[in-house]
Design an enzyme around this catalytic site. Structure first.
Site, PDB file in Angstrom:
ATOM      1  N   VAL A  68       0.813  -1.221   0.000  1.00  0.00           N
ATOM      2  CA  VAL A  68       0.000   0.000   0.000  1.00  0.00           C
ATOM      3  C   VAL A  68       0.844   1.267   0.000  1.00  0.00           C
ATOM      4  O   VAL A  68       0.335   2.342  -0.332  1.00  0.00           O
ATOM      5  CB  VAL A  68      -0.981   0.022   1.196  1.00  0.00           C
ATOM      6  N   ASN A  94      -7.947  -1.651   4.683  1.00  0.00           N
ATOM      7  CA  ASN A  94      -7.770  -2.165   6.040  1.00  0.00           C
ATOM      8  C   ASN A  94      -6.308  -2.217   6.469  1.00  0.00           C
ATOM      9  O   ASN A  94      -6.023  -2.279   7.666  1.00  0.00           O
ATOM     10  CB  ASN A  94      -8.378  -3.573   6.110  1.00  0.00           C
ATOM     11  N   SER A 146     -10.245   3.659  13.827  1.00  0.00           N
ATOM     12  CA  SER A 146     -10.104   3.080  15.166  1.00  0.00           C
ATOM     13  C   SER A 146     -10.726   4.044  16.167  1.00  0.00           C
ATOM     14  O   SER A 146     -10.753   5.256  15.940  1.00  0.00           O
ATOM     15  CB  SER A 146      -8.634   2.869  15.519  1.00  0.00           C
ATOM     16  N   TYR A 159      -0.482   6.315  16.098  1.00  0.00           N
ATOM     17  CA  TYR A 159      -1.573   5.489  15.584  1.00  0.00           C
ATOM     18  C   TYR A 159      -2.913   6.232  15.670  1.00  0.00           C
ATOM     19  O   TYR A 159      -3.667   6.302  14.698  1.00  0.00           O
ATOM     20  CB  TYR A 159      -1.634   4.196  16.394  1.00  0.00           C
ATOM     21  N   SER A 162      -3.246   9.063  13.159  1.00  0.00           N
ATOM     22  CA  SER A 162      -3.490   8.579  11.793  1.00  0.00           C
ATOM     23  C   SER A 162      -4.938   8.134  11.615  1.00  0.00           C
ATOM     24  O   SER A 162      -5.532   8.328  10.545  1.00  0.00           O
ATOM     25  CB  SER A 162      -2.532   7.434  11.448  1.00  0.00           C
TER      26      SER A 162
END
Length: 278
Positions: A68, A94, A146, A159, A162
């Protein structure tokens, strides 16, 4: 006219990050339900095993290895998938990674890598896929975010940021995608029992088995609205918490995750968990 939603037989379901974790489980769920799936990841061996497992199912899984982070490679992947398997009617972005980032040992490289996969890795596939969907007059885009994107969580500075970007990105795109008959959804899971979380060194409330998470995700794609989130008893609590005054939020989260018992590790920049599902 109702906004487009995928049905078995419409075309291909393309899933990135399908070699492990929830991506793998979702690919199998769709194949069980009769969809034709193209599963992408870097690991050809794991994709081959996934495709073999789908053999007796009503639908099928075809492996297509790609990275990706390779922008031109992802553009070519979209063209090659459609040439070989038909139109991509549902694209599920994903692929993701998690490098724990703690305030006492910040590492800029961890931020570069995290955003390179979790955000720009989505963008690299989404842009060429949407161009094809515009030509087809329909499509469905799903991006995996998330609940860490709702508010800051311990060890998730890179994380969570993002994933917050994914949520904002999806909300912005929806205004125009609705006019193009392209449904866009964001999936915001809580803690799921996958290789991405198994090495976490802190308490993970409401940890959810991957099969149940995959079933909830597929149900949301087939029937749900803009946001798909699970397990609700945890994710809705976080939604409420982000509306609380900051002193209340920090107090509750420190208690819930037992963060005050975590020792500082000055100078330790070694990730507790480095897992990439792409």
């Amino acid at each position: 006219m109702d906004l487009y939603r995928i049905k078995a037989g419409d075309g291909v379901v393309w899933i990135t990050g399908a070699s492990a974790g929830i991506g793998r489980a979702v690919a199998l769920k769709f194949a069980e339900k009769g969809y034709d799936v193209v599963a992408s990841a870097r690991s050809e061996d794991k994709l081959a095993a996934l495709a073999e497992e789908s053999g007796p199912m009503l639908g099928s899984i075809e492996p297509f290895a790609c990275d990706v982070t390779d922008r031109e490679g992802m553009k070519k992947a979209v063209a090659e998938i459609e040439a070989a398997h038909g139109p991509i009617c549902l694209a599920i972005f994903n692929a993701g990674n998690y490098w724990p980032t703690r305030g006492e040992a910040l590492d800029i490289e961890a931020f570069d890598k995290t955003f390179g996969i979790n955000f720009f890795g989505v963008l690299n596939g989404l842009v060429p896929a949407v161009e094809r969907m515009k030509a087809h007059g329909k499509g469905q885009i799903v991006m995996v975010g998330s609940v860490s994107g709702y508010s800051g969580l311990p060890a998730a500075a890179a994380y969570g940021a993002s994933k917050a970007a994914i949520n904002n990105f999806g909300e912005s795109l929806k205004f125009d995608f609705d006019k193009l008959n392209i449904r866009v959804q964001v999936v915001n899971p809580g803690f799921i029992d996958t290789p991405l979380t198994e090495k976490n060194r802190f308490e993970m409330p409401a940890l959810m088995p991957v099969d149940k998470a995959a079933a909830a995700m597929v149900a949301g794609i087939e029937n749900g609205g803009f946001e798909i989130t699970f397990p609700r008893r945890f994710t809705w609590l976080l939604k409420i918490m982000r509306m609380m005054p900051h002193p209340v939020y920090f107090f509750v989260m420190k208690r819930a995750m037992r963060w005050n018992k975590q020792e500082l590790k000055f100078g330790d920049t070694t990730p507790a968990s480095v897992v990439r599902e792409s």
